[in-house]
Design a protein around this motif. Structure first.
Motif, short mmCIF file in Angstrom:
data_model
loop_
_atom_site.label_atom_id
_atom_site.label_comp_id
_atom_site.label_asym_id
_atom_site.label_seq_id
_atom_site.Cartn_x
_atom_site.Cartn_y
_atom_site.Cartn_z
N ASP A 36 29.68 28.86 35.46
CA ASP A 36 30.99 29.48 35.60
C ASP A 36 31.03 30.42 36.80
OD1 ASP A 36 31.71 28.11 33.38
OD2 ASP A 36 31.57 29.81 32.00
N VAL A 37 29.92 31.14 37.04
CA VAL A 37 29.86 32.01 38.20
C VAL A 37 29.95 31.19 39.48
CG1 VAL A 37 28.42 33.65 39.47
CG2 VAL A 37 28.55 33.77 36.96
N PHE A 38 29.31 30.05 39.52
CA PHE A 38 29.37 29.18 40.70
C PHE A 38 30.79 28.68 40.93
CE2 PHE A 38 29.20 24.87 42.46
CZ PHE A 38 28.61 25.15 43.70
N ILE A 39 31.52 28.33 39.86
CA ILE A 39 32.89 27.85 40.01
C ILE A 39 33.78 28.95 40.58
CG2 ILE A 39 34.92 27.10 38.71
CD1 ILE A 39 33.02 25.65 36.79
N ARG A 40 33.59 30.18 40.10
CA ARG A 40 34.40 31.29 40.63
C ARG A 40 34.05 31.58 42.08
NH1 ARG A 40 36.24 36.10 36.68
NH2 ARG A 40 37.14 34.83 35.02
N ALA A 41 32.78 31.52 42.42
CA ALA A 41 32.39 31.78 43.80
C ALA A 41 32.97 30.72 44.73
CB ALA A 41 30.88 31.80 43.90
N LYS A 42 33.01 29.48 44.29
CA LYS A 42 33.60 28.42 45.10
C LYS A 42 35.09 28.66 45.31
CE LYS A 42 33.99 23.38 45.29
NZ LYS A 42 33.70 22.10 44.58
N GLU A 43 35.77 29.12 44.28
CA GLU A 43 37.21 29.40 44.41
C GLU A 43 37.45 30.55 45.38
OE1 GLU A 43 41.28 29.02 43.81
OE2 GLU A 43 39.61 27.68 43.32
N VAL A 44 36.58 31.56 45.37
CA VAL A 44 36.72 32.68 46.31
C VAL A 44 36.56 32.19 47.75
CG1 VAL A 44 35.67 34.83 47.08
CG2 VAL A 44 36.03 34.43 44.65
N LEU A 45 35.64 31.28 48.00
CA LEU A 45 35.45 30.74 49.34
C LEU A 45 36.68 29.94 49.80
CD1 LEU A 45 31.72 29.58 49.15
CD2 LEU A 45 32.65 31.64 50.23
N ILE A 46 37.28 29.20 48.88
CA ILE A 46 38.50 28.46 49.22
C ILE A 46 39.63 29.42 49.58
CG2 ILE A 46 40.27 26.92 48.31
CD1 ILE A 46 38.11 25.57 46.65
N ASN A 47 39.77 30.50 48.80
CA ASN A 47 40.80 31.49 49.09
C ASN A 47 40.55 32.18 50.43
OD1 ASN A 47 42.19 30.99 46.68
ND2 ASN A 47 41.03 32.54 45.56
N ILE A 53 42.22 43.96 56.81
CA ILE A 53 41.95 42.61 56.32
C ILE A 53 40.51 42.56 55.81
CG2 ILE A 53 43.67 41.45 57.74
CD1 ILE A 53 41.50 40.79 59.73
N GLN A 54 40.31 41.83 54.75
CA GLN A 54 38.98 41.74 54.15
C GLN A 54 38.86 40.41 53.42
OE1 GLN A 54 38.58 44.72 51.10
NE2 GLN A 54 40.46 44.14 50.06
N GLN A 55 37.64 40.05 53.09
CA GLN A 55 37.41 38.82 52.36
C GLN A 55 37.87 38.99 50.91
OE1 GLN A 55 33.65 36.82 52.87
NE2 GLN A 55 33.11 38.11 54.62
N PRO A 56 38.37 37.91 50.31
CA PRO A 56 38.70 37.99 48.88
C PRO A 56 37.47 38.32 48.06
CG PRO A 56 39.65 36.03 49.88
CD PRO A 56 38.73 36.61 50.90
#
Length: 324
Positions: free
Chosen positions: A240-251, A225-228
């Motif tokens: 755009d980088v901030f939006i992607r990073a936020k989505e990774v944290l939600i996942n 198991i690992q972080q997305p």
């Protein structure tokens, strides 16, 4: 065909003068042949009822013989085909294709592909990273198997690195793994999951999402198991980088909650284990709650008879000087 009846009619004709001209003989024979056709039933050979062409020809000969004998000699239509409104001499390609079945003992057609043969045994095999093409096939197979029989179990064999490759590069979105997970949760069937090789990241979630008591692992398989991971940002702007990073944290939060649910661990325990890539062999995966049994014949009985290392040292009088 009229000439084939001239000799019998000439021999049985009631009267014919020897002094008549050949033209009179010819006209008399034609008139006699016409009377013969209309007044006498023509003997017909046995007709194959499965042959539509001959059946139609026989019915026309019985009901209207003139349609057969009064033929135009210079017609461009092939013989006797004009009596059909829309002649069909052979099946269409689609009908021929549907009539062909595969038999491995007498292979008249190419054999089906291996995923189709496995699907016949209610086996779904994930042997690639979770990209969109794999997700499409797996979800379709799961829905098909439930439609075929909602009571029989489905066997899901997993050998996948999830949404990443073995070197950690992202190859698919996290939604690919969640799509297969949601499909599993919607099924009425029991899901027997088996890890063969590797079950990493989202693939480990699918392994743990099987029916309780029906989650297995081969003795030399690995689970992790690992972080997305965020895909490569390239030349994206900062927003755009901030939006992607936020989505990774939600996942990551979603993945932690689902793993905690299926492994019966706390979310804190799962989150701490996922800080760095957390590898598990079959025994550790069973201890962590990812699987229920190890598929090794007799292994569980052998391991039950073996004492733990600490118990062995204690009985042997060995004292551990420094814990490390």
């Amino acid at each position: 065909m009229a000439t084939c009846f001239r000799l019998p009619m000439a021999s049985t004709a009631p009267c014919s003068s020897s002094s008549s001209s050949p033209l009179k003989h010819r006209s008399f024979n034609i008139r006699c042949a016409a009377n013969f056709h209309t007044s006498t039933n023509i003997p017909m050979p046995p007709i194959n009822p499965n042959d539509p062409f001959l059946s139609k020809l026989a019915s026309v000969a019985a009901n209207n013989p003139d349609a057969l004998f009064s033929r135009s000699q210079n017609s461009e239509v092939p013989p006797y085909l004009d009596i059909y409104d829309s002649p069909k001499l052979m099946a269409t390609p689609a009908q021929v294709e549907r009539s062909v079945s595969y038999n491995e003992h007498r292979p008249d057609t190419p054999p089906p592909d291996l995923p189709s043969l496995l699907l016949h045994g209610r086996i779904v095999y994930i042997g690639m990273p979770l990209v969109s093409a794999v997700t499409e096939l797996v979800v379709a197979e799961l829905m098909y198997l439930q439609w075929m029989d909602p009571k029989e179990p489905i066997y899901l064999y997993i050998n996948s690195t999830g949404t990443t490759r073995d070197d950690g590069e992202t190859v698919g979105m996290e939604s690919e793994g969640f799509a297969i997970y949601d499909a599993l949760m919607q099924l009425k069937n029991e899901i027997h999951t088996v890890a063969v090789g590797a079950a990493i990241g989202q693939a480990c979630l699918l392994l743990a999402a099987g029916t309780k008591g029906k989650r297995f692992m081969m003795p030399h398989s690995k689970a992790m198991i690992q972080q997305p991971r965020a895909p490569s940002s390239g030349l994206m702007q900062a927003s755009d980088v901030f939006i992607r990073a936020k989505e990774v944290l939600i996942n990551r939060e979603t993945l932690v909650k689902l793993l905690a649910k299926h492994t019966e661990n706390s979310e804190e325990t799962v989150a701490n284990a996922m800080r760095r890539p957390y590898y598990m062999d079959a025994a550790r995966a069973k201890e962590f709650g990812v699987i229920d049994k190890i598929l090794w014949r007799g292994q569980e009985n052998i391991m039950a008879d073996v004492m733990a290392a600490e118990e062995w040292d204690k009985n042997a009088g060995i004292r551990v000087a420094d814990d490390f």
